[in-house]
Design a protein around this motif. Structure first.
Motif, mmCIF file in Angstrom:
data_model
loop_
_atom_site.group_PDB
_atom_site.id
_atom_site.type_symbol
_atom_site.label_atom_id
_atom_site.label_comp_id
_atom_site.label_asym_id
_atom_site.label_seq_id
_atom_site.Cartn_x
_atom_site.Cartn_y
_atom_site.Cartn_z
ATOM 1 N N VAL A 46 37.174 44.561 38.401
ATOM 2 C CA VAL A 46 36.630 44.139 39.611
ATOM 3 C C VAL A 46 35.877 42.825 39.378
ATOM 4 C CG1 VAL A 46 34.364 44.595 40.994
ATOM 5 C CG2 VAL A 46 36.155 46.476 40.215
ATOM 6 N N SER A 47 36.149 41.774 39.999
ATOM 7 C CA SER A 47 35.380 40.512 40.172
ATOM 8 C C SER A 47 34.966 40.164 41.644
ATOM 9 C CB SER A 47 36.465 39.465 39.717
ATOM 10 O OG SER A 47 37.376 39.337 40.636
ATOM 11 N N PHE A 48 34.072 39.194 41.594
ATOM 12 C CA PHE A 48 33.368 38.742 42.799
ATOM 13 C C PHE A 48 33.642 37.430 43.219
ATOM 14 C CE2 PHE A 48 30.674 42.359 40.771
ATOM 15 C CZ PHE A 48 30.834 43.078 41.584
ATOM 16 N N ASP A 49 33.963 37.360 44.491
ATOM 17 C CA ASP A 49 33.967 35.851 44.806
ATOM 18 C C ASP A 49 32.763 35.324 45.044
ATOM 19 O OD1 ASP A 49 36.953 35.905 44.620
ATOM 20 O OD2 ASP A 49 37.008 36.583 46.701
ATOM 21 N N LEU A 50 31.682 36.069 45.719
ATOM 22 C CA LEU A 50 30.517 35.554 46.003
ATOM 23 C C LEU A 50 29.320 36.582 45.699
ATOM 24 C CD1 LEU A 50 28.524 33.463 47.393
ATOM 25 C CD2 LEU A 50 28.843 34.595 49.500
ATOM 26 N N GLU A 69 28.316 39.909 33.587
ATOM 27 C CA GLU A 69 29.251 40.789 32.674
ATOM 28 C C GLU A 69 30.532 40.921 33.373
ATOM 29 O OE1 GLU A 69 28.875 42.909 30.026
ATOM 30 O OE2 GLU A 69 27.211 41.479 29.486
ATOM 31 N N THR A 70 30.659 40.645 34.565
ATOM 32 C CA THR A 70 31.958 40.547 35.330
ATOM 33 C C THR A 70 32.495 39.307 35.302
ATOM 34 O OG1 THR A 70 30.881 40.369 37.394
ATOM 35 C CG2 THR A 70 31.411 42.669 36.683
ATOM 36 N N GLY A 71 32.014 38.138 34.902
ATOM 37 C CA GLY A 71 32.654 36.965 34.759
ATOM 38 C C GLY A 71 32.421 35.942 35.758
ATOM 39 N N TYR A 72 31.308 36.401 36.718
ATOM 40 C CA TYR A 72 30.976 35.601 37.669
ATOM 41 C C TYR A 72 30.084 34.306 37.359
ATOM 42 C CZ TYR A 72 28.867 34.143 42.283
ATOM 43 O OH TYR A 72 28.540 33.557 43.060
#
Length: 182
Positions: A46-50, A69-72
């Motif tokens: 899971v990663s986030f764009d915003l 932690e998720t690389g944002y």
């Protein structure tokens, strides 16, 4: 759009003075839960764009720890539409402003974040004013994934911090299954 709704993690006891309560940080357990959640989301790819957060310190810390932690790596956007006093109309406006985003994480507070979640899951034909939102329990540090393609949002999954702690504890104490050797 994939919408991830995260309630801020544990921040200790509420302060009676509202000015001090705005600045209340996460406690030790809250920080640990954020790191475990971020680690779990990473292992789920899971990663986030915003990432959008309430301006209160505990929400911003939660967003920052989980995002890191998720690389944002982008800046976290602060929005009053996620503050404890926000209305559904403000939240809906925020979603419209972020409509081009594929994967959005919003971090906020109870009870309004829980109400927003329940309202999003109602069919659009039903007038939202005539029917109360769906009842959903979102504990501190819990996250829900919704799909917002057409009509009512579809709840994909939900992760509770107690479940994450249990899974993490069981995976670190036993790396191999115990078998008898006779």
């Amino acid at each position: 759009m994939n919408l991830y709704m995260l309630r801020h993690a544990s921040a200790g006891q509420r302060r009676s003075n509202p000015v001090l309560d705005v600045k209340r940080p996460l406690d030790k357990a809250g920080k640990r839960d954020c790191l475990l959640l971020g680690n779990t989301l990473t292992s789920m790819n899971v990663s986030f764009d915003l990432v959008v957060s309430s301006p209160l310190k505990r929400s911003l810390q939660t967003a920052s720890l989980v995002g890191t932690e998720t690389g944002y790596e982008q800046k976290i956007v602060l929005s009053d539409a996620l503050a404890p006093s926000a209305t559904y109309a403000q939240f809906e406006k925020l979603l419209m402003e972020c409509s081009g985003v594929e994967s959005l994480l919003v971090v906020g507070h109870s009870p309004n974040l829980v109400e927003f979640l329940g309202t999003l899951m109602q069919p659009a034909q039903q007038t939202r004013a005539s029917r109360p939102p769906a009842s959903v329990r979102l504990r501190k540090g819990a996250i829900a994934k919704l799909n917002l393609e057409r009509g009512a949002a579809t709840l994909q999954w939900m992760l509770d911090p107690r479940v994450i702690r249990t899974l993490y504890a069981s995976s670190t104490t036993r790396s191999r299954r115990k078998i008898s050797r006779k």
